[in-house]
Write an enzyme that holds these catalytic residues in place. Sequence first.
Site, PDB file in Angstrom:
ATOM      1  N   HIS A   1       0.858  -1.185   0.000  1.00 31.69           N
ATOM      2  CA  HIS A   1       0.000   0.000   0.000  1.00 31.69           C
ATOM      3  C   HIS A   1       0.895   1.236   0.000  1.00 31.69           C
ATOM      4  O   HIS A   1       1.457   1.599   1.034  1.00 31.69           O
ATOM      5  CB  HIS A   1      -0.911  -0.014   1.233  1.00 31.69           C
ATOM      6  CG  HIS A   1      -1.765  -1.237   1.294  1.00 31.69           C
ATOM      7  ND1 HIS A   1      -2.472  -1.616   2.412  1.00 31.69           N
ATOM      8  CD2 HIS A   1      -2.036  -2.188   0.348  1.00 31.69           C
ATOM      9  CE1 HIS A   1      -3.123  -2.739   2.159  1.00 31.69           C
ATOM     10  NE2 HIS A   1      -2.868  -3.108   0.918  1.00 31.69           N
ATOM     11  N   ILE A   2       1.023   1.869  -1.143  1.00 31.11           N
ATOM     12  CA  ILE A   2       1.969   2.982  -1.281  1.00 31.11           C
ATOM     13  C   ILE A   2       1.183   4.279  -1.155  1.00 31.11           C
ATOM     14  O   ILE A   2       0.437   4.666  -2.058  1.00 31.11           O
ATOM     15  CB  ILE A   2       2.731   2.867  -2.611  1.00 31.11           C
ATOM     16  CG1 ILE A   2       3.438   1.496  -2.637  1.00 31.11           C
ATOM     17  CG2 ILE A   2       3.719   4.016  -2.759  1.00 31.11           C
ATOM     18  CD1 ILE A   2       4.103   1.149  -3.936  1.00 31.11           C
TER      19      ILE A   2
END
Length: 538
Positions: A474-475
């Site tokens: 999850h960037i």
Amino acid sequence: MADDITADILIIGTGVAGAIAGSKLAEKGLSVAFLETGKRIDRFDAVDKFWNAAIKVPESAYPNDDTAPHPLSHKIEDYYQQKGPELFRSTYVKVVGGTTWHWLGTTLRNVPSDFKTQSLYGQAVDWPIDYDDLEPFYLAAEQEIGVAGNSSIDLGSPRSGDYPMGEIPMSYLDKKFAAALEESKFEVRATPQGRNSTFHADRPECCGNASCIPVCPIQAKYDATVHVAQAEAAGATVYDQTTATKLNLGQDGKIISVDFRRADGSTGIASGKVFVVAAHGIETPRLLLNSAQEGAENGIANSSDQVGRNLMDHPSRLSWAEAAEPVWPYRGPLSTSGIENLRDGDFRKNHAAFRIEIGNDGHSWPTGAPQSTVEDLAKQGLRGDELDAAIKDKTSRHIRLASLVEQSPDAKNRVTLDPEKRDANGMPLPVINYDYSDYTRAGLKAAEEAHDEVFEMLGAKNVQHSPDIQGAGHIIGTVRMGSNPQVSVVDADLRSFDHSNLFLLGSGVFPTSATANPTLTIAALSLRAVDPIASSVE
Ligand SMILES: Cc1cc2nc3c(=O)[nH]c(=O)nc-3n(C[C@H](O)[C@H](O)[C@H](O)COP(=O)(O)OP(=O)(O)OC[C@H]3O[C@@H](n4cnc5c(N)ncnc54)[C@H](O)[C@@H]3O)c2cc1C
Ligand code: SF4
């Protein structure tokens, strides 16, 4: 140049963020073109590539071409130039349809408090919008993605309508967890998921192949090629294997064009009226920073010096154990349930919140089981029927938990550009500085303690916690939204404060990470940005 590109709206990136907005804009009759650095993927080739890969990591089904290079989980430092002190471990792929090709499909909403942790708990920053602003778009995003969920279960995020499909059934393992934790503070709930529980939107229902990461062989799991196809059907054009390398500024402070380079080495210019960068949390700031020029000396959209800053993930505490009795993992979607009631509370004044994902995938994530189990038992000297019985006994009791912990935004956690190392397109490689705050570390510790409690209630043995903090894929952060242009990059409509015809889509704009897996919020924000983007086309 004869083959330059022109459209009213130029969208960079065909992941869910760009594709969902692009499809709606094209359906309004607007002229839309996508520049996409990656290739189109044939699903059967991807499945084949994955099954034949010697090392099975989330990216192993997808090409890592010189002209569309992406990070690989098992060689993370080849692409990210990591400057520490912690390793940033999350990855993405560059193909038409983007990273939803190998996502898991968990589609939780944020809870209302996530939008105002500064006001409520004195932590991080408030978003410039609140839950009620986003709720109609969450509902629409669930319809677009095709989310299977139980509408009557309270997950802490009030709903104004139902999911389009009923829930994916909880696994036998989930039910064992639920029964063991029934009287406890841990509420086991079916997870809303972007995969079909019934034939829906011309795609089949999930049949439990258990290869959701990296590829669903039958497309029961949503991926953004769904919206790429919708955009093309509505008249949009997708230029694949075409990398945006620089955004160009006009006299009036607006973006006038994008330089691009094709995989064959040829170059060109794409011009339009409105520009949308939806290249994900690392590549969006990389492109903006690589576009430094007269009038934008620190890079495009970067007068606040916030581009690339506040990089976040959901640092994950990974734990595993052996259940007292068989729970039969290694079947079905990799996770079908979780514990969602620890995502909010007054404790957030002191430590980060987390959600606990219950895995159906046994020990495969932490140890590479079941293959590693076979090896271990064989090394102990077991053979024949004895080995067979031991494999069955061990693997039937494998359980694992992963807590996704909220990460504090910190300006020092950032993406910059390597002054020397460049990829085949001539773009500097991303440099990453990354660490966890005490607040986040306290959340990781609380998660570990919660795992111990859960395992104890299950009567599980041989409890282990990964010594490393894992990435969740999850960037988040790097081009955050806000109401103050001094400390944020885009406004609540996702429009750049510096350039009125530039919009940024994706989890890069999240001011905080919250605890929900980000993609439903990405989709909801993209849908919310459609009208402002459309009305900017003059
Ligand atoms: C293993 C894994 C599991 C995950 N599971 C979940 C989950 O269960 N739930 C959840 O909510 N999220 C999950 N995620 C996260 C989710 O996949 C991402 O949040 C989401 O796909 C991001 O969408 P996006 O459109 O912003 O970016 P992307 O899908 O990455 O799309 C960006 C696109 O831009 C293109 N691009 C980049 N640079 C350029 C350029 N210069 N020029 C042209 N094109 C460019 C890329 O090729 C790509 O197609 C997971 C991620 C991973 C890695
Ligand atoms: S379990 Fe199988 S069919 Fe279901 S979403 Fe995952 S890969 Fe697709």
